[in-house]
Scaffold this active site. Sequence first.
Site, mmCIF file in Angstrom:
data_model
loop_
_atom_site.group_PDB
_atom_site.id
_atom_site.type_symbol
_atom_site.label_atom_id
_atom_site.label_comp_id
_atom_site.label_asym_id
_atom_site.label_seq_id
_atom_site.Cartn_x
_atom_site.Cartn_y
_atom_site.Cartn_z
ATOM 1 N N THR A 146 0.817 -1.212 0.000
ATOM 2 C CA THR A 146 0.000 0.000 0.000
ATOM 3 C C THR A 146 0.852 1.263 0.000
ATOM 4 O O THR A 146 1.875 1.353 0.679
ATOM 5 C CB THR A 146 -0.910 0.011 1.232
ATOM 6 O OG1 THR A 146 -1.725 -1.156 1.217
ATOM 7 C CG2 THR A 146 -1.800 1.238 1.260
ATOM 8 N N GLY A 192 2.565 -2.352 8.445
ATOM 9 C CA GLY A 192 2.632 -2.906 9.793
ATOM 10 C C GLY A 192 4.023 -3.413 10.125
ATOM 11 O O GLY A 192 4.593 -4.210 9.386
ATOM 12 N N GLU A 444 -6.313 -5.604 3.163
ATOM 13 C CA GLU A 444 -6.347 -6.718 2.203
ATOM 14 C C GLU A 444 -7.440 -6.488 1.161
ATOM 15 O O GLU A 444 -8.019 -7.436 0.629
ATOM 16 C CB GLU A 444 -6.559 -8.058 2.920
ATOM 17 C CG GLU A 444 -5.477 -8.397 3.911
ATOM 18 C CD GLU A 444 -4.412 -9.315 3.352
ATOM 19 O OE1 GLU A 444 -4.643 -9.962 2.322
ATOM 20 O OE2 GLU A 444 -3.340 -9.376 3.961
#
Length: 692
Positions: A146, A192, A444
Amino acid sequence: MATPSPTASIAEERKNPGFPIREMTHFLDGGEQNTLLLEKIMMEFERDPTFKTIDTHEQDLATIRRRTMEKIAKMGYYLTAESVHAFKKRMNVLTLFDPASWTRIGVHLGLFLNSVQGQATPEQLSYWVQKGAVTLNGVIGCFAMTELGHGSNVAGLETTATYDEASQEFIIHTPTLTGKIFLILATKWWIGGAAQTCTHSAVYAQLYVKGKCYGVKTFVVQIRDTKTFDLMPGVVIGDCGPKMGRHGIDNGWIQFTHVRIPRSHMLMKHSKVLANGTVVEPPLAQLAFGALINGRVTMVTDSGNIAKKALTIAIRYAAIRRQFGAKPGQPETKLLDYVIHQHRLMPLLAQAFAMHFTGIEVSSMFESLMERMDRLRPGDKEINDVLNSLKELHGTSAGIKAFCTWNALNTIDQCRQALGGHGYSAYAGLASLYNDFAVQCTWEGDNTILTLQAGRYLIGCYRESLNGIKQHGGVAYLNSLSTLLTAKCPAKTSEEILDLDIIGTAYWVVAANVVKKAGEDFQACLKKGLKEEEAYEECSQARLFAAKIHSFGYLYHRFKDGVSKAPANLKPILVTLCQLYGLYNISELSGPFLQYEYFSPKQLDWVKAKVSELCRAVRKEAIPITDSFNFSDFVINSPLGRYDGNMYEAYFNTITAAYKPATKAPYFQTHVYPILNRVQTEEEPLELEDEE
């Protein structure tokens, strides 16, 4: 008559259950051995002070993140000390009471490592295994797909990987072609583990060789020195800051400035760049992203489990909490005995079972597909069949991931509201559960985008079926369009409306009609001269609706299949739950069922009446059903959802342990006292003339 104690109220619910609770637990867990393993894992978590939850709500961000890493270190031990099967079960338990820790380790194992395993050559995989990627020893990975300006549109990613033939290196770069704003948009975002933890990243970037772009490929890029933990040259990382939930995850942003990596760090199981700059593209590029479906599949299973936890809290509370309705000399009425409360929670309980069986199905499909893909070799005769399975799983998982995460989030919120004012307390456990789970509706793949992808898949299947191409799996009903499109419900009495096959046919009939409508809308757009992508966009509302209706039917049929595999003494309650799931959603979505005339208005009245009867029937077994989920009090982590029902005392003790009885506030002298003792200046009153 004295009001029964909370413990007596819930004990009353457990008298003479209509099914063997322990056997239901074994069935849901996939066997007695799995149940024993899960109980062992829950006990280990509960007794290990590393995983304590009692003070969760009083921690600041820094403490949460530090303690999360302590848990990751302990999970690293289990990762190497127990079987893959046992560790997966451990992760399934961890997500129930600490989703942030689950995500933090899951980013490495489920995203970074899955990318490597799914897209690396055998030699590359061996290299990264030796580096410690599997055991979290030497490599902590993150997943840099992303960007700030691109999420679901992976093909539009801006980060570049340019091959330098002279040095046989790739240059990973965050471009600045149109100035600062472009640099910002191309920054990897929400990564993350990037902010404080990870050493390596699976970076998705546009491959450029000799000035030509070959699309998005995957590269392993070291972002920190594994000894000093200093950022590697050319890498800049920052923290994305506080979030709605999952505070233990250190989400960060990454910018790359001409970062060089060896040619061998491009994952080349499918696409390859040879030393001389020759690009070898796979004949079947879609195989490269098969492993990434795992995240969606995992979230389907997670949705069912999280919904079970929320419902356990809300239903146990409703079996104890009494409100109004007292006749003279009688205790007040349990919330669970109110018809409206039954309609509020019992269909959600049935839905949790539907998600449970759907999770089993799509997990099995994924595991089977991955095994077949690993065995594939060039020219393999099985390759077309594998591609069809991949297409089906991709389309199915997209829609079902969205459908189940939306439903689970709604379940949590409905359970929170069902607790009344107490549901607003952090200690009830539902507010944090909601905040932690909400991200599953956007990561996702944003749910709306994924649902549109599922709708696109359904249109494709419909068009294939018109051309005589046989459809399989969850879309096999499209093979029977000639009979389904005009089928009518054969039920002659209200009792016949409960037949599982009649209910199942109802979903196929309506799904076939709405998919046909979406396909016809798409075809009409093409006839008007629109290009294919424009046509899909123009009929987006129709394909969104088609995907949602298809998903309702898909879950129902997975539930029905699960019931067929159940032991005989569990079938009666499971049939009741399956009937409730099927009929409740038909009553809520009555429009298309009437529009396409499968049900007559009279039959739909029967449906609604049966929903009320089924809610009452499930209510009688609601506590035994939630008991069969077999979540320990530690995993439930809510005084209002305790197994023994002693919720008021536990709730009060939890609060008073965290916050002592009221004392003078530390800001009393600086802020409260001045308000209470401010000097009022007296002014001459305004004299008004009397009006006549």
